[in-house]
Scaffold this motif. Sequence first.
Motif, PDB file in Angstrom:
ATOM      1  N   VAL A  29       0.937  -1.230   0.074  1.00  0.00           N
ATOM      2  CA  VAL A  29      -0.009  -0.139   0.008  1.00  0.00           C
ATOM      3  C   VAL A  29       0.827   1.245  -0.027  1.00  0.00           C
ATOM      4  N   LEU A  30       0.523   2.271  -1.053  1.00  0.00           N
ATOM      5  CA  LEU A  30       1.200   3.316  -0.773  1.00  0.00           C
ATOM      6  C   LEU A  30       0.582   4.515  -0.495  1.00  0.00           C
ATOM      7  N   ARG A  31       1.156   5.401   0.328  1.00  0.00           N
ATOM      8  CA  ARG A  31       0.157   6.591   0.859  1.00  0.00           C
ATOM      9  C   ARG A  31       0.612   7.783  -0.049  1.00  0.00           C
ATOM     10  N   LEU A  32      -0.260   8.512  -0.864  1.00  0.00           N
ATOM     11  CA  LEU A  32      -0.039   9.503  -1.811  1.00  0.00           C
ATOM     12  C   LEU A  32      -0.535  10.612  -1.077  1.00  0.00           C
ATOM     13  N   GLU A  33       0.288  11.757  -1.036  1.00  0.00           N
ATOM     14  CA  GLU A  33      -0.446  13.042  -0.801  1.00  0.00           C
ATOM     15  C   GLU A  33       0.121  14.193  -1.606  1.00  0.00           C
TER      16      GLU A  33
END
Length: 123
Positions: A29-33
Amino acid sequence: SAEKVGLALEELVHLKQRLIDITAKNSRVLRLEAASPNLFLLQSNLISKQQELREATQKLVKAEELLSSLEELEEDLVDEIEKATSTKKNRLISKLVQGSAQEITASELRIRLTEKLRIVRVK
Protein backbone atom coordinates in the motif's frame (compact mmCIF):
# COMPACT_ATOMS: atom_id res chain seq x y z
CA SER A 1 -20.64 -28.30 -25.66
CA ALA A 2 -22.50 -25.91 -23.34
CA GLU A 3 -21.07 -27.94 -20.51
CA LYS A 4 -17.53 -27.44 -21.84
CA VAL A 5 -18.09 -23.69 -22.17
CA GLY A 6 -19.42 -23.60 -18.59
CA LEU A 7 -16.35 -25.51 -17.34
CA ALA A 8 -14.05 -23.20 -19.29
CA LEU A 9 -15.77 -20.13 -17.80
CA GLU A 10 -15.46 -21.65 -14.33
CA GLU A 11 -11.76 -22.30 -14.94
CA LEU A 12 -11.32 -18.68 -16.12
CA VAL A 13 -13.01 -17.38 -12.96
CA HIS A 14 -10.77 -19.65 -10.86
CA LEU A 15 -7.61 -18.48 -12.69
CA LYS A 16 -8.71 -14.85 -12.38
CA GLN A 17 -9.14 -15.31 -8.61
CA ARG A 18 -5.67 -16.90 -8.31
CA LEU A 19 -4.15 -14.00 -10.25
CA ILE A 20 -5.84 -11.47 -7.97
CA ASP A 21 -4.67 -13.35 -4.85
CA ILE A 22 -1.04 -13.51 -6.05
CA THR A 23 -1.06 -9.84 -7.03
CA ALA A 24 -2.47 -8.83 -3.65
CA LYS A 25 0.19 -10.85 -1.81
CA ASN A 26 3.05 -9.23 -3.76
CA SER A 27 1.79 -5.67 -3.57
CA ARG A 28 2.12 -2.95 -0.97
CA VAL A 29 0.00 0.00 0.00
CA LEU A 30 1.33 3.41 -0.96
CA ARG A 31 0.24 6.61 0.71
CA LEU A 32 -0.04 9.49 -1.71
CA GLU A 33 -0.28 13.10 -0.71
CA ALA A 34 -0.43 16.34 -2.56
CA ALA A 35 2.51 18.62 -1.84
CA SER A 36 3.87 21.84 -3.18
CA PRO A 37 7.40 22.06 -4.62
CA ASN A 38 8.26 24.14 -1.56
CA LEU A 39 7.72 21.07 0.65
CA PHE A 40 10.43 19.15 -1.19
CA LEU A 41 12.82 22.06 -0.81
CA LEU A 42 12.09 22.28 2.91
CA GLN A 43 12.53 18.51 3.34
CA SER A 44 15.85 18.68 1.52
CA ASN A 45 16.98 21.57 3.72
CA LEU A 46 15.91 19.66 6.83
CA ILE A 47 17.98 16.63 5.82
CA SER A 48 20.96 18.86 5.10
CA LYS A 49 20.67 20.62 8.47
CA GLN A 50 20.35 17.29 10.29
CA GLN A 51 23.59 16.13 8.61
CA GLU A 52 25.32 19.39 9.58
CA LEU A 53 24.14 18.89 13.16
CA ARG A 54 25.54 15.34 13.26
CA GLU A 55 28.89 16.58 11.90
CA ALA A 56 29.00 19.48 14.36
CA THR A 57 28.23 17.11 17.23
CA GLN A 58 31.09 14.82 16.16
CA LYS A 59 33.45 17.82 15.96
CA LEU A 60 32.33 18.94 19.41
CA VAL A 61 33.05 15.51 20.88
CA LYS A 62 36.54 15.52 19.30
CA ALA A 63 37.18 19.06 20.54
CA GLU A 64 36.11 18.09 24.06
CA GLU A 65 38.47 15.09 23.95
CA LEU A 66 41.32 17.31 22.76
CA LEU A 67 40.55 19.89 25.46
CA SER A 68 40.57 17.18 28.11
CA SER A 69 43.94 15.84 26.96
CA LEU A 70 45.41 19.36 26.79
CA GLU A 71 44.15 20.15 30.29
CA GLU A 72 45.71 16.93 31.55
CA LEU A 73 49.00 17.75 29.82
CA GLU A 74 48.90 21.30 31.24
CA GLU A 75 48.40 19.90 34.75
CA ASP A 76 51.30 17.46 34.28
CA LEU A 77 53.55 20.24 32.98
CA VAL A 78 52.74 22.55 35.90
CA ASP A 79 53.41 19.74 38.38
CA GLU A 80 56.72 18.89 36.69
CA ILE A 81 57.79 22.57 36.58
CA GLU A 82 57.01 22.94 40.29
CA LYS A 83 58.97 19.76 40.97
CA ALA A 84 61.96 21.05 38.95
CA THR A 85 61.78 24.41 40.71
CA SER A 86 61.58 23.06 44.25
CA THR A 87 64.07 20.18 43.96
CA LYS A 88 67.57 20.32 45.33
CA LYS A 89 68.75 17.74 42.80
CA ASN A 90 70.78 18.97 39.87
CA ARG A 91 69.37 16.40 37.40
CA LEU A 92 65.85 15.01 37.04
CA ILE A 93 64.14 12.39 34.90
CA SER A 94 61.16 13.63 32.88
CA LYS A 95 58.91 12.05 30.25
CA LEU A 96 57.37 15.34 29.24
CA VAL A 97 60.27 16.80 27.25
CA GLN A 98 60.48 14.23 24.45
CA GLY A 99 57.78 11.72 25.31
CA SER A 100 60.15 9.17 26.84
CA ALA A 101 62.11 9.13 30.08
CA GLN A 102 65.08 11.44 29.83
CA GLU A 103 67.58 12.67 32.41
CA ILE A 104 67.98 16.43 32.22
CA THR A 105 69.25 19.25 34.42
CA ALA A 106 66.61 20.93 36.55
CA SER A 107 67.21 24.36 35.01
CA GLU A 108 67.00 23.02 31.43
CA LEU A 109 63.86 21.06 32.38
CA ARG A 110 62.19 24.22 33.73
CA ILE A 111 63.01 26.14 30.53
CA ARG A 112 61.77 23.42 28.17
CA LEU A 113 58.64 22.62 30.15
CA THR A 114 57.76 26.30 30.53
CA GLU A 115 58.00 26.71 26.75
CA LYS A 116 55.92 23.57 26.20
CA LEU A 117 53.37 24.85 28.72
CA ARG A 118 53.14 28.16 26.83
CA ILE A 119 52.47 26.26 23.58
CA VAL A 120 49.82 24.06 25.23
CA ARG A 121 48.05 27.10 26.67
CA VAL A 122 47.99 28.76 23.23
CA LYS A 123 46.19 25.72 21.80
